[in-house]
Motif scaffolding. Structure first.
Motif, mmCIF file in Angstrom:
data_model
loop_
_atom_site.group_PDB
_atom_site.id
_atom_site.type_symbol
_atom_site.label_atom_id
_atom_site.label_comp_id
_atom_site.label_asym_id
_atom_site.label_seq_id
_atom_site.Cartn_x
_atom_site.Cartn_y
_atom_site.Cartn_z
ATOM 1 N N THR A 27 0.509 -1.429 0.358
ATOM 2 C CA THR A 27 0.074 0.139 0.027
ATOM 3 C C THR A 27 0.822 1.362 -0.253
ATOM 4 N N CYS A 28 1.807 1.459 0.606
ATOM 5 C CA CYS A 28 2.686 2.165 0.949
ATOM 6 C C CYS A 28 3.574 2.656 -0.202
ATOM 7 N N GLU A 29 3.490 1.603 -1.436
ATOM 8 C CA GLU A 29 4.152 1.535 -2.802
ATOM 9 C C GLU A 29 3.207 2.004 -3.752
ATOM 10 N N TYR A 37 5.753 11.057 -0.942
ATOM 11 C CA TYR A 37 6.122 10.620 0.698
ATOM 12 C C TYR A 37 5.363 12.173 1.545
ATOM 13 N N MET A 40 1.136 11.627 1.807
ATOM 14 C CA MET A 40 1.013 10.775 2.049
ATOM 15 C C MET A 40 0.861 10.347 3.546
ATOM 16 N N ILE A 45 -2.394 4.510 4.876
ATOM 17 C CA ILE A 45 -1.472 3.254 4.369
ATOM 18 C C ILE A 45 -2.839 2.363 4.829
ATOM 19 N N LYS A 63 5.257 6.771 9.939
ATOM 20 C CA LYS A 63 4.912 6.359 7.680
ATOM 21 C C LYS A 63 6.857 6.372 7.945
ATOM 22 N N VAL A 66 7.641 3.196 8.062
ATOM 23 C CA VAL A 66 6.666 2.307 7.384
ATOM 24 C C VAL A 66 7.626 1.939 4.835
ATOM 25 N N VAL A 67 8.573 3.175 5.413
ATOM 26 C CA VAL A 67 9.451 3.322 4.272
ATOM 27 C C VAL A 67 10.293 2.995 4.159
#
Length: 204
Positions: A27-29, A37, A40, A45, A63, A66-67
């Motif tokens: 989902t992050c991608e 970035y 978001m 996410i 966040k 996650v990245v």
């Protein structure tokens, strides 16, 4: 056997956790591709992964975390396909294979790669992952240059110094070209490949 049962349920929970973590990273991608970035949010996410924000915080604290995990997963793909495998080839083939793999990676994961570069100066974990990746590239490029007859060493005209400059040239060139189009990425790759061949003294 109670012990046996708890081990099995723990394994099942881990599996569920892996699936959920993968959903968060996927989902992050997708969000990096769509929104970038800065725009978001953790809420975005969580929603995309089909979980609550609270559930997401069970896996990642922010966040940024996650990245960072997404960058780690992406560069691991690179390490798996590693350029080191190309070191066994004749230099021209090794260069062609390395550039082909790099184009594939940027085509598949361009937004993640660009985000990693953008954050590498401000997020130490991402900076570390990115530098480790660059070191692999540099080691591989150095080996190819040495096999092509360039003198080993760190002096400006020697293999290690040339490899470092080639690595960062390729990174920056791909960063810009991948924002434009796939066609531009292929053209940029061909130019980088040509410059590498010229540097190695391999052009006819």
């Amino acid at each position: 056997m109670p012990g046996h049962h708890s081990a099995r349920s723990r394994r099942a929970a881990e599996r569920k956790g892996d699936v959920r973590e993968r959903a968060i990273l996927d989902t992050c991608e997708a969000l990096l591709t769509r929104k970038g970035y800065d725009a978001m949010t953790v809420g975005d996410i969580a929603q995309g992964a089909g979980i609550t924000r609270g559930a997401l915080y069970f896996y990642f604290g922010s966040k940024q975390e996650v990245v960072t995990a997404l960058v780690a997963r992406t560069v691991e793909h690179l390490w798996e396909r590693s350029w080191v495998t190309a070191q066994a080839d004749e230099p021209r083939q090794a260069i062609a294979a390395a550039m082909r793999r790099t184009v594939e990676l940027w085509n598949e994961h361009g937004p993640v790669m660009r985000t990693a570069i953008d954050l590498s100066l401000t997020v130490p974990e991402i900076g570390e992952l990115w530098n480790r990746t660059a070191d692999l590239f540099i080691t591989a490029i150095t080996a190819v240059l040495e096999r092509a007859g360039i003198q080993a060493g760190n002096e400006p005209e020697q293999a290690s110094a040339m490899a470092r400059a080639l690595c960062w040239m390729i990174e920056r060139t791909f960063y810009h070209a991948s924002q434009e189009s796939r066609e531009n990425l292929h053209k940029a790759s061909s130019t980088c490949e040509h410059i590498w061949l010229v540097s190695a003294g391999l052009t006819v």
